[in-house]
Design a protein around this motif. Structure first.
Motif, mmCIF file in Angstrom:
data_model
loop_
_atom_site.group_PDB
_atom_site.id
_atom_site.type_symbol
_atom_site.label_atom_id
_atom_site.label_comp_id
_atom_site.label_asym_id
_atom_site.label_seq_id
_atom_site.Cartn_x
_atom_site.Cartn_y
_atom_site.Cartn_z
ATOM 1 N N CYS A 109 0.803 -1.226 0.000
ATOM 2 C CA CYS A 109 0.000 0.000 0.000
ATOM 3 C C CYS A 109 0.835 1.274 0.000
ATOM 4 O O CYS A 109 0.291 2.368 0.081
ATOM 5 C CB CYS A 109 -0.974 -0.001 1.180
ATOM 6 S SG CYS A 109 -0.230 -0.122 2.789
ATOM 7 N N ASP B 55 2.878 8.040 -1.045
ATOM 8 C CA ASP B 55 1.455 7.803 -0.804
ATOM 9 C C ASP B 55 1.253 6.499 -0.037
ATOM 10 O O ASP B 55 1.952 5.516 -0.292
ATOM 11 C CB ASP B 55 0.682 7.694 -2.128
ATOM 12 C CG ASP B 55 0.878 8.927 -2.999
ATOM 13 O OD1 ASP B 55 0.739 10.038 -2.477
ATOM 14 O OD2 ASP B 55 1.182 8.748 -4.195
ATOM 15 N N ASP C 252 -2.009 3.951 0.870
ATOM 16 C CA ASP C 252 -3.428 3.623 0.741
ATOM 17 C C ASP C 252 -3.864 2.991 2.071
ATOM 18 O O ASP C 252 -3.652 1.812 2.311
ATOM 19 C CB ASP C 252 -3.617 2.630 -0.417
ATOM 20 C CG ASP C 252 -5.078 2.238 -0.595
ATOM 21 O OD1 ASP C 252 -5.903 2.623 0.254
ATOM 22 O OD2 ASP C 252 -5.375 1.534 -1.580
ATOM 23 N N SER D 44 -6.662 2.215 3.120
ATOM 24 C CA SER D 44 -7.727 1.205 3.063
ATOM 25 C C SER D 44 -7.136 -0.194 2.987
ATOM 26 O O SER D 44 -7.831 -1.179 3.194
ATOM 27 C CB SER D 44 -8.632 1.448 1.853
ATOM 28 O OG SER D 44 -7.946 1.169 0.649
ATOM 29 N N ARG E 205 -13.749 5.783 0.103
ATOM 30 C CA ARG E 205 -12.461 5.108 -0.062
ATOM 31 C C ARG E 205 -11.354 6.100 -0.474
ATOM 32 O O ARG E 205 -10.207 5.961 -0.066
ATOM 33 C CB ARG E 205 -12.607 4.024 -1.129
ATOM 34 C CG ARG E 205 -11.594 2.942 -1.052
ATOM 35 C CD ARG E 205 -11.984 1.848 -2.008
ATOM 36 N NE ARG E 205 -12.706 0.805 -1.332
ATOM 37 C CZ ARG E 205 -12.241 -0.419 -1.214
ATOM 38 N NH1 ARG E 205 -11.089 -0.746 -1.720
ATOM 39 N NH2 ARG E 205 -12.931 -1.332 -0.578
ATOM 40 N N GLN F 105 -6.689 7.700 0.886
ATOM 41 C CA GLN F 105 -5.440 7.835 0.127
ATOM 42 C C GLN F 105 -4.676 9.014 0.727
ATOM 43 O O GLN F 105 -5.091 10.159 0.571
ATOM 44 C CB GLN F 105 -5.715 8.083 -1.362
ATOM 45 C CG GLN F 105 -6.708 7.119 -1.995
ATOM 46 C CD GLN F 105 -6.241 5.680 -1.915
ATOM 47 O OE1 GLN F 105 -5.082 5.389 -2.192
ATOM 48 N NE2 GLN F 105 -7.135 4.792 -1.529
#
Ligand code: SF4
Ligand code: SF4
Length: 200
Positions: free
Chosen positions: A97, A127, A129, A131, A161, A165
């Protein structure tokens, strides 16, 4: 407040009494009974009852220093990230992620080169993620700069969602706000040194 921990010896053989779980269950019932009777007496006498419930969100738990919340990037005093874009954390992440784009730099002569060729530089993009993140802490473990650490942030719930991010700007947290975690990591690595405590 640092949390306490219990060391469990998994190789220890259990006796028949322990395998019945009876003594443990009785001990648990005794604790429950003690609190029940104590609170019942306080209720009857009109005294304040002892409560173990945390009335979230008005009340918050002070997580122990070893707690692993959302991974964040440590910012230096000038606001720049400690991260040098190496990118060990992305390679170690089991949830895949983390995305890192190393910064491009211009070498003498005007040619564009990757940052690694001109020394450590903060990445162009970083970055996560959230989620997908499983809060394992592997990114923190492998980082050579202590640039990514597990924070106390846990309130990430959303039905959007895209809101999960996080980019470089959203991940940056000043080092002073992460001092407890950074001190915990320093203590842990000192303890894990091969000669720690040997007097060498
Ligand atoms: S956070 Fe640490 S491990 Fe990840 S890219 Fe930056 S310096 Fe490397
Ligand atoms: S805590 Fe684990 S899953 Fe989350 S970003 Fe770090 S390595 Fe990946």
């Amino acid at each position: 407040m640092a949390g306490s921990s219990i060391v469990v010896d998994r190789r220890k053989k259990l006796g028949w009494a322990a395998r019945l779980y009876l003594p443990t269950m009785l001990r648990g019932l005794a604790v429950t009974g003690r609190h029940f009777v104590g609170n019942l007496r306080a209720l009857v006498l009109g005294k304040e009852r002892r409560s173990f419930a945390v009335r979230y969100p008005e009340e918050r738990v002070d997580f122990p220093d070893a707690f692993r919340g959302m991974p964040v990037l440590v910012a230096r005093e000038d606001g720049s990230p400690r991260c040098v874009g190496c990118p060990h954390c992305a390679a170690a992440c089991p949830a895949d992620c983390i995305r890192i784009v190393p910064a491009a730099r211009v070498a003498a002569g005007g040619a564009a080169v990757w940052a690694g060729a001109v020394g450590p530089q903060p990445p162009e993009r970083f970055d996560i993620d959230m989620s997908r993140c499983i809060f394992c802490g592997f990114c923190e473990d492998v980082c050579p700069e202590e640039a990514i650490v597990m924070s106390r942030l846990v309130e990430l719930a959303t039905d959007d969602r895209a809101a999960l991010q996080y980019d470089l700007e959203a991940l940056l947290v000043p080092a002073e706000l992460l001092s407890r975690r950074l001190s915990f990591l320093a203590r842990s690595s000192a303890r894990d040194e091969p000669n720690a405590g040997s007097g060498d």
